[in-house]
Design a protein around this motif. Sequence first.
Motif, mmCIF file in Angstrom:
data_model
loop_
_atom_site.group_PDB
_atom_site.id
_atom_site.type_symbol
_atom_site.label_atom_id
_atom_site.label_comp_id
_atom_site.label_asym_id
_atom_site.label_seq_id
_atom_site.Cartn_x
_atom_site.Cartn_y
_atom_site.Cartn_z
ATOM 1 N N CYS A 14 28.579 110.058 91.616
ATOM 2 C CA CYS A 14 29.862 109.497 91.181
ATOM 3 C C CYS A 14 29.661 108.194 90.420
ATOM 4 C CB CYS A 14 30.750 109.241 92.395
ATOM 5 S SG CYS A 14 30.057 108.015 93.526
ATOM 6 N N GLY A 15 30.748 107.615 89.981
ATOM 7 C CA GLY A 15 30.711 106.355 89.260
ATOM 8 C C GLY A 15 30.134 105.220 90.081
ATOM 9 N N HIS A 16 30.400 105.233 91.384
ATOM 10 C CA HIS A 16 29.847 104.195 92.261
ATOM 11 C C HIS A 16 28.319 104.269 92.255
ATOM 12 C CE1 HIS A 16 28.346 102.567 96.108
ATOM 13 N NE2 HIS A 16 29.208 101.603 95.837
ATOM 14 N N CYS A 17 27.780 105.479 92.281
ATOM 15 C CA CYS A 17 26.329 105.679 92.231
ATOM 16 C C CYS A 17 25.771 105.111 90.927
ATOM 17 C CB CYS A 17 25.986 107.167 92.291
ATOM 18 S SG CYS A 17 26.550 108.034 93.761
ATOM 19 N N GLU A 18 26.445 105.435 89.823
ATOM 20 C CA GLU A 18 26.004 104.943 88.519
ATOM 21 C C GLU A 18 25.988 103.415 88.497
ATOM 22 O OE1 GLU A 18 27.861 108.627 85.863
ATOM 23 O OE2 GLU A 18 28.896 106.698 85.921
ATOM 24 N N LYS A 19 27.024 102.798 89.049
ATOM 25 C CA LYS A 19 27.136 101.338 89.058
ATOM 26 C C LYS A 19 26.026 100.716 89.905
ATOM 27 C CE LYS A 19 30.611 97.725 89.707
ATOM 28 N NZ LYS A 19 30.104 96.814 90.704
ATOM 29 N N ALA A 20 25.756 101.295 91.079
ATOM 30 C CA ALA A 20 24.725 100.752 91.972
ATOM 31 C C ALA A 20 23.355 100.778 91.297
ATOM 32 C CB ALA A 20 24.691 101.546 93.280
ATOM 33 N N ILE A 21 23.025 101.885 90.673
ATOM 34 C CA ILE A 21 21.730 102.007 90.000
ATOM 35 C C ILE A 21 21.677 101.082 88.781
ATOM 36 C CG2 ILE A 21 20.367 103.574 88.551
ATOM 37 C CD1 ILE A 21 20.742 105.682 90.661
ATOM 38 N N SER A 22 22.755 101.022 88.033
ATOM 39 C CA SER A 22 22.796 100.160 86.843
ATOM 40 C C SER A 22 22.586 98.697 87.211
ATOM 41 C CB SER A 22 24.121 100.334 86.096
ATOM 42 O OG SER A 22 24.205 101.629 85.545
ATOM 43 N N GLU A 23 23.214 98.255 88.300
ATOM 44 C CA GLU A 23 23.072 96.860 88.733
ATOM 45 C C GLU A 23 21.631 96.535 89.107
ATOM 46 O OE1 GLU A 23 25.931 96.170 91.835
ATOM 47 O OE2 GLU A 23 27.579 95.986 90.416
ATOM 48 N N GLU A 24 20.985 97.413 89.859
ATOM 49 C CA GLU A 24 19.597 97.177 90.280
ATOM 50 C C GLU A 24 18.654 97.160 89.082
ATOM 51 O OE1 GLU A 24 18.340 96.213 93.111
ATOM 52 O OE2 GLU A 24 20.201 96.376 94.232
ATOM 53 N N LEU A 25 18.817 98.115 88.178
ATOM 54 C CA LEU A 25 17.922 98.183 87.019
ATOM 55 C C LEU A 25 18.179 97.040 86.045
ATOM 56 C CD1 LEU A 25 17.874 102.026 86.441
ATOM 57 C CD2 LEU A 25 15.965 100.610 87.192
ATOM 58 N N SER A 26 19.427 96.626 85.913
ATOM 59 C CA SER A 26 19.761 95.518 85.006
ATOM 60 C C SER A 26 19.125 94.212 85.458
ATOM 61 C CB SER A 26 21.275 95.346 84.916
ATOM 62 O OG SER A 26 21.846 96.461 84.260
ATOM 63 N N ALA A 27 18.821 94.110 86.747
ATOM 64 C CA ALA A 27 18.221 92.893 87.296
ATOM 65 C C ALA A 27 16.732 92.760 86.961
ATOM 66 C CB ALA A 27 18.418 92.854 88.812
ATOM 67 N N LEU A 28 16.111 93.843 86.493
ATOM 68 C CA LEU A 28 14.690 93.789 86.141
ATOM 69 C C LEU A 28 14.490 92.935 84.890
ATOM 70 C CD1 LEU A 28 13.571 97.506 86.632
ATOM 71 C CD2 LEU A 28 13.184 95.582 88.179
ATOM 72 N N THR A 29 13.447 92.164 84.870
ATOM 73 C CA THR A 29 13.130 91.304 83.728
ATOM 74 C C THR A 29 12.926 92.134 82.470
ATOM 75 O OG1 THR A 29 12.064 89.727 85.193
ATOM 76 C CG2 THR A 29 11.495 89.580 82.862
ATOM 77 N N GLY A 30 13.622 91.745 81.414
ATOM 78 C CA GLY A 30 13.454 92.405 80.125
ATOM 79 C C GLY A 30 14.410 93.548 79.849
ATOM 80 N N VAL A 31 15.134 94.013 80.876
ATOM 81 C CA VAL A 31 16.055 95.133 80.673
ATOM 82 C C VAL A 31 17.254 94.660 79.857
ATOM 83 C CG1 VAL A 31 17.628 96.756 81.817
ATOM 84 C CG2 VAL A 31 15.320 96.401 82.713
ATOM 85 N N THR A 32 17.564 95.398 78.797
ATOM 86 C CA THR A 32 18.659 95.029 77.907
ATOM 87 C C THR A 32 19.872 95.938 78.046
ATOM 88 O OG1 THR A 32 17.638 96.320 76.138
ATOM 89 C CG2 THR A 32 17.144 93.958 76.196
ATOM 90 N N GLU A 33 19.657 97.180 78.497
ATOM 91 C CA GLU A 33 20.770 98.119 78.640
ATOM 92 C C GLU A 33 20.396 99.214 79.632
ATOM 93 O OE1 GLU A 33 23.510 101.039 75.831
ATOM 94 O OE2 GLU A 33 22.088 99.685 74.901
ATOM 95 N N VAL A 34 21.395 99.634 80.426
ATOM 96 C CA VAL A 34 21.205 100.720 81.383
ATOM 97 C C VAL A 34 22.397 101.662 81.257
ATOM 98 C CG1 VAL A 34 20.979 101.360 83.817
ATOM 99 C CG2 VAL A 34 19.969 99.223 82.997
ATOM 100 N N ALA A 35 22.126 102.956 81.145
ATOM 101 C CA ALA A 35 23.188 103.951 81.091
ATOM 102 C C ALA A 35 22.877 105.040 82.111
ATOM 103 C CB ALA A 35 23.301 104.539 79.693
ATOM 104 N N ALA A 36 23.608 105.007 83.240
ATOM 105 C CA ALA A 36 23.419 106.012 84.282
ATOM 106 C C ALA A 36 24.439 107.127 84.092
ATOM 107 C CB ALA A 36 23.584 105.374 85.655
ATOM 108 N N ASP A 37 24.013 108.367 84.308
ATOM 109 C CA ASP A 37 24.881 109.535 84.161
ATOM 110 C C ASP A 37 24.721 110.400 85.403
ATOM 111 O OD1 ASP A 37 26.118 111.966 83.530
ATOM 112 O OD2 ASP A 37 25.432 111.928 81.449
ATOM 113 N N ALA A 38 25.665 110.256 86.341
ATOM 114 C CA ALA A 38 25.583 110.990 87.612
ATOM 115 C C ALA A 38 25.626 112.498 87.385
ATOM 116 C CB ALA A 38 26.711 110.552 88.537
ATOM 117 N N LYS A 39 26.455 112.953 86.467
ATOM 118 C CA LYS A 39 26.600 114.387 86.209
ATOM 119 C C LYS A 39 25.278 115.003 85.750
ATOM 120 C CE LYS A 39 30.119 117.388 84.347
ATOM 121 N NZ LYS A 39 31.355 117.432 83.566
#
Length: 72
Positions: A14-39
Motif C-alpha cells: 500500500c501507500g504506507h509501505c511505499e512511504k516507509a521505504i521511501s523515507e528510509e532510502l531517502s536518508a541514505l547519503t547521496g540519494v536524490t530521488e526514491v520512487a516506490a511502487d507497491a503494486k
Amino acid sequence: MSTTITYTVSGMSCGHCEKAISEELSALTGVTEVAADAKAGTVTVSSAAPLEDEQVRAAVDEAGYELVGRSA
C-alpha cells in the motif's frame, strides 16, 4: 555522475509501505530521488554516486520489508 537502479522488494502492499521505504532510502547519503511502487513490488533509487547493495538492503530491512535484489 548520477545512478538510477530499480530493486525488487517483497512485502509492500500500500501507500504506507511505499512511504516507509521511501523515507528510509531517502536518508541514505547521496540519494536524490526514491520512487516506490507497491503494486509492481519495486523501488527505484536515484543517487549522486552508486550505492552499495548492502546499504539499500539495510534501509529496506529497517523499513520492515525484504530486498529481493536488483530488477532486470
